[in-house]
Design a protein around this motif. Sequence first.
Motif, PDB file in Angstrom:
ATOM      1  N   GLN A 548      99.064  31.510  85.116  1.00  0.00           N
ATOM      2  CA  GLN A 548      98.664  32.238  83.912  1.00  0.00           C
ATOM      3  C   GLN A 548      98.996  33.714  83.968  1.00  0.00           C
ATOM      4  O   GLN A 548      99.182  34.356  82.938  1.00  0.00           O
ATOM      5  CB  GLN A 548      97.162  32.044  83.678  1.00  0.00           C
ATOM      6  N   ASP A 549      99.071  34.299  85.153  1.00  0.00           N
ATOM      7  CA  ASP A 549      99.351  35.725  85.279  1.00  0.00           C
ATOM      8  C   ASP A 549     100.822  36.020  85.536  1.00  0.00           C
ATOM      9  O   ASP A 549     101.172  37.163  85.876  1.00  0.00           O
ATOM     10  CB  ASP A 549      98.508  36.315  86.414  1.00  0.00           C
ATOM     11  N   ARG A 566     104.836  34.752  77.837  1.00  0.00           N
ATOM     12  CA  ARG A 566     103.639  34.912  78.647  1.00  0.00           C
ATOM     13  C   ARG A 566     102.597  33.883  78.234  1.00  0.00           C
ATOM     14  O   ARG A 566     102.706  33.221  77.194  1.00  0.00           O
ATOM     15  CB  ARG A 566     103.101  36.335  78.526  1.00  0.00           C
ATOM     16  N   HIS A 567     101.579  33.762  79.060  1.00  0.00           N
ATOM     17  CA  HIS A 567     100.575  32.710  78.886  1.00  0.00           C
ATOM     18  C   HIS A 567      99.954  32.715  77.487  1.00  0.00           C
ATOM     19  O   HIS A 567     100.015  31.702  76.751  1.00  0.00           O
ATOM     20  CB  HIS A 567      99.496  32.873  79.955  1.00  0.00           C
ATOM     21  N   GLN A 568      99.363  33.838  77.082  1.00  0.00           N
ATOM     22  CA  GLN A 568      98.665  33.872  75.798  1.00  0.00           C
ATOM     23  C   GLN A 568      99.631  33.729  74.641  1.00  0.00           C
ATOM     24  O   GLN A 568      99.333  33.074  73.629  1.00  0.00           O
ATOM     25  CB  GLN A 568      97.861  35.177  75.667  1.00  0.00           C
ATOM     26  N   GLU A 569     100.806  34.339  74.798  1.00  0.00           N
ATOM     27  CA  GLU A 569     101.824  34.232  73.755  1.00  0.00           C
ATOM     28  C   GLU A 569     102.215  32.776  73.506  1.00  0.00           C
ATOM     29  O   GLU A 569     102.329  32.333  72.346  1.00  0.00           O
ATOM     30  CB  GLU A 569     103.045  35.063  74.168  1.00  0.00           C
ATOM     31  N   LEU A 571     100.408  30.121  74.247  1.00  0.00           N
ATOM     32  CA  LEU A 571      99.260  29.406  73.682  1.00  0.00           C
ATOM     33  C   LEU A 571      99.175  29.638  72.185  1.00  0.00           C
ATOM     34  O   LEU A 571      98.939  28.694  71.398  1.00  0.00           O
ATOM     35  CB  LEU A 571      97.964  29.852  74.362  1.00  0.00           C
ATOM     36  N   ASP A 572      99.348  30.879  71.766  1.00  0.00           N
ATOM     37  CA  ASP A 572      99.265  31.197  70.346  1.00  0.00           C
ATOM     38  C   ASP A 572     100.369  30.515  69.558  1.00  0.00           C
ATOM     39  O   ASP A 572     100.187  30.170  68.383  1.00  0.00           O
ATOM     40  CB  ASP A 572      99.352  32.716  70.151  1.00  0.00           C
ATOM     41  N   ARG A 573     101.504  30.288  70.223  1.00  0.00           N
ATOM     42  CA  ARG A 573     102.625  29.647  69.529  1.00  0.00           C
ATOM     43  C   ARG A 573     102.329  28.179  69.240  1.00  0.00           C
ATOM     44  O   ARG A 573     102.864  27.581  68.317  1.00  0.00           O
ATOM     45  CB  ARG A 573     103.886  29.790  70.379  1.00  0.00           C
ATOM     46  N   ALA A 578     101.390  24.857  75.040  1.00  0.00           N
ATOM     47  CA  ALA A 578     100.019  24.603  74.589  1.00  0.00           C
ATOM     48  C   ALA A 578      99.668  23.129  74.765  1.00  0.00           C
ATOM     49  O   ALA A 578      98.548  22.784  75.169  1.00  0.00           O
ATOM     50  CB  ALA A 578      99.854  25.023  73.132  1.00  0.00           C
ATOM     51  N   VAL A 589      90.951  26.364  76.919  1.00  0.00           N
ATOM     52  CA  VAL A 589      92.222  27.057  77.086  1.00  0.00           C
ATOM     53  C   VAL A 589      91.975  28.486  77.513  1.00  0.00           C
ATOM     54  O   VAL A 589      91.088  29.180  76.992  1.00  0.00           O
ATOM     55  CB  VAL A 589      93.017  27.023  75.756  1.00  0.00           C
ATOM     56  N   GLY A 590      92.764  28.946  78.482  1.00  0.00           N
ATOM     57  CA  GLY A 590      92.598  30.302  78.973  1.00  0.00           C
ATOM     58  C   GLY A 590      91.507  30.428  79.997  1.00  0.00           C
ATOM     59  O   GLY A 590      91.045  31.530  80.294  1.00  0.00           O
TER      60      GLY A 590
END
Length: 604
Positions: A548-549, A566-569, A571-573, A578, A589-590
């Motif tokens: 994740q980092d 990146r991880h959050q990017e 996930l948001d996609r 995801a 998630v996260g």
Amino acid sequence: MSGPTPSARKGDVRRVMRLFTHDRRRLTFVAALIVVSSLISLASPFLLRDLLDVALPERNTALAALLALGMIVVAVATTVLNVIQTRQSTVVGQSVMHRLRSSVYRHLQRLSLGFYTRTRTGEVQSRIANDIGAMQATVTSTATSIVSSGTTVIATFVAMLALDWRLALVSLVLVPVFVLITRKVGAMRREITTQRQERMADMSAMVAESLSVSGVLLTKTMGRSDELAARFDRTSRELADLEVRSSNAGRWRQSSIGIIIAVLPAAIYLAAAFTLSGGTGPVSIGTLVAFTTLQGGLFRPMMGLLSTGADVQSSMAMFRRVFEYLDMPVEVAEPEQPHRPQGVTGELRFSGVGFRYPGADRDTLTDIDLVVPPGQAVAVVGATGSGKTTLGYLGARLYEPDTGTITLDGVPLDRWARPELTAAVGIVSQETYLLHASIAENLRFARPEATDAELVRAAQEAQIHDLIASLPESYDTIVGERGYRFSGGEKQRLALARILLRDPQVLILDEATSALDNRTEAAVTEALRRASAGRTTLTIAHRLSTVQDADEIVVMDRGRIVERGRHQELLDRGGAYAELVHGTTSTPVGAPVGATVVGTADTD
């Protein structure tokens, strides 16, 4: 089974002869000793003739004593020369065996990982131990036997002609028969030897697979001990039968030669009688005795020469099996002008890389474009079979890509010198392998000159030092075969310590924490994060909590890169990444590193 073509046999013989070129001077010395010894030994029959025809009839005791002394000197001289010659020839033979074993081992070390995935371990061991070992007697004695027997045969025949050319012709009438019989025996033995070595390879593979720690565990848990014992018994019985066949191959044919040799003196006596009755010149008793002595000295080396020929034909089957390994192409070869940098920054770049395993029906990797910048961490994730592990193997140049290029600091990997590349790129694979040696020896396999303090520092970084220190023998503890005295997580931490001790600029971590529990994984991940500071890191992971980092996460599917970010990017996609996160984690998630994760190691 059909034998090889004559041209193949000639090629093999020439190749075997080339093995001796390194010892030309020593062989020349041995040949000189053999020639001198053979010529000296020929004096005995002539001394015997003069003793019987001159000294004894004339009752010349002085001459008789001189001739007898000469025979003693000949015997002593030939014995001394034979001892020296035997020692020198053994040195030559062992020198050849050493170079052959080393050449095969070095060549096998250069073969790609693919060769070992297709070949049984026992098969490799059998060719090095059984095949080369079985060639030892032939290599040690063949060259000297050929020179010795050949020289003796020629010199003896000349001496027989000098004594009486008529009796010499009688002695040589059956030589073509001997040659024909011996060649047929050699062909039979060669065919049987090939089958015997194959059975020995089967047995070696069976032992290596079933009597290792993993093999015993599998056998016992599956209840297959009796069946494996029966299989081993069948293979052993087949091998025993082949040994009997090899020992008795052509035995009756060889015995017929022995019978002929035994009756030849009678033929010589009969021929001598005809010369007396025919008025063509009598044969003296001394000449007759000397001739029959020479005759015995002729057929012994002649049979030795023919027997050596049969042994050579038999050994060619083993040479051919060894040459098969030496002829295997080196797929990952050392460059002719290797790149040897003074320093490494660590940029790893994949450009249009494609790869397919031999025999596979589809590409494992297709058109891979990926850059791992110096000092950054890139993670590769994807479902099992997506090509992640293969990507890591290519990055360490364990395989060559079929298409595209892979560069380190802008230089293609196939131009790097192997020592510099392995020093710059370190890989920890999901298949942890430890030697049957102490912990310290296992760690120093990465860097033999490492101090004790450096061992401790690397073990601390891998979160394994406290466990090692608690053992009664500490770093001198023997890990057992393949490290079976330790758990899977402990073995992975030892492997991490080993690679950290090597201190490469580029780290490729292929499921390096897959066997760790969550708490240990969190600690090791943190240790790796600290150890990776300033290094280029390519992490191949199935457990997404470990990535994740990362500076960039690359998602693969069926050998292609389908997402990156990146991880959050990612996930948001809401795309492939995801889906992997929602499909593999049992926490939201996260979730933080160390949360419960369900997943298996990727083995593509």
